[in-house]
Design an enzyme around this catalytic site. Sequence first.
Site, PDB file in Angstrom:
ATOM      1  N   HIS A 177       0.571  -1.496   0.305  1.00 58.19           N
ATOM      2  CA  HIS A 177       0.182  -0.406  -0.093  1.00 58.19           C
ATOM      3  C   HIS A 177       0.923   1.809   0.160  1.00 58.19           C
ATOM      4  CE1 HIS A 177      -0.392   0.849   4.494  1.00 58.19           C
ATOM      5  NE2 HIS A 177       0.967   0.210   4.069  1.00 58.19           N
ATOM      6  N   CYS A 211       5.820   6.180   4.989  1.00 58.10           N
ATOM      7  CA  CYS A 211       4.546   5.642   4.493  1.00 58.10           C
ATOM      8  C   CYS A 211       4.086   6.036   2.894  1.00 58.10           C
ATOM      9  CB  CYS A 211       3.399   4.917   4.970  1.00 58.10           C
ATOM     10  SG  CYS A 211       4.273   3.628   6.681  1.00 58.10           S
ATOM     11  N   HIS A 261       4.661   0.475  -0.551  1.00 62.20           N
ATOM     12  CA  HIS A 261       5.734  -0.786   0.892  1.00 62.20           C
ATOM     13  C   HIS A 261       4.745  -1.474   0.548  1.00 62.20           C
ATOM     14  CE1 HIS A 261       3.775   2.116   3.543  1.00 62.20           C
ATOM     15  NE2 HIS A 261       4.047   0.504   4.701  1.00 62.20           N
ATOM     16  N   HIS A 283       3.619  -5.018   3.545  1.00 65.23           N
ATOM     17  CA  HIS A 283       3.907  -5.914   5.013  1.00 65.23           C
ATOM     18  C   HIS A 283       3.496  -6.975   4.785  1.00 65.23           C
ATOM     19  CE1 HIS A 283       3.958  -1.995   6.473  1.00 65.23           C
ATOM     20  NE2 HIS A 283       2.629  -1.272   6.458  1.00 65.23           N
ATOM     21  N   HIS A 320      -0.776 -10.308  -1.246  1.00 62.71           N
ATOM     22  CA  HIS A 320      -0.375 -10.283  -3.115  1.00 62.71           C
ATOM     23  C   HIS A 320      -0.695  -9.245  -3.809  1.00 62.71           C
ATOM     24  CE1 HIS A 320       2.413 -13.129  -1.137  1.00 62.71           C
ATOM     25  NE2 HIS A 320       3.097 -12.864  -1.919  1.00 62.71           N
ATOM     26  N   GLU A 365      -0.090  -4.722  11.512  1.00 68.46           N
ATOM     27  CA  GLU A 365       1.091  -4.900  10.200  1.00 68.46           C
ATOM     28  C   GLU A 365       2.291  -4.907  10.599  1.00 68.46           C
ATOM     29  OE1 GLU A 365       0.189  -0.762   8.671  1.00 68.46           O
ATOM     30  OE2 GLU A 365       1.636  -0.162   8.980  1.00 68.46           O
TER      31      GLU A 365
END
Length: 150
Positions: A16, A25, A29, A31, A75, A136
């Site tokens: 996201h 952020c 990137h 998680h 994904h 996260e």
Amino acid sequence: MSTIRITKQFNFETGHALYGYDGKCRNVHGHSYKLSVTVIGSPITDSNHVKYGMVIDFSDLKKIVKEEIVDVFDHATVFNKNTPHVELAKELSERDHHVILVDYQPTSENMVIDFSKKIKARLPKNIQLHSLKLQETESSFAEWYASDNE
């Protein structure tokens, strides 16, 4: 009759970016999310019932969460469709990337609210969603509790 909470945990990888954010952020990137889903209900007391003694079969809960959350978000890259990220999303989609456009900033807080709505809609009426925990990172998570949202 006893009321019991049961929890099932799920893992998925999602990317996201937070449009307009003032930190790292804002960049795309990902998680390794851990989602804990806790439901509440009473165990089935009919000894002739195939699910005797269960609040809900873990495999039934797994099917709901897998179809609504894991299979959709794993994904994938999530963007807020109401930002210029929609252009990046379009480019990635054209290159055959799995992109999800949502109408919220894709923070853990907003994702867990979205997930709660999706899961609640699929649960049998005698089972209530008690809480969700979306982790996260190892040390950062958002929690949703039904009791806080009544």
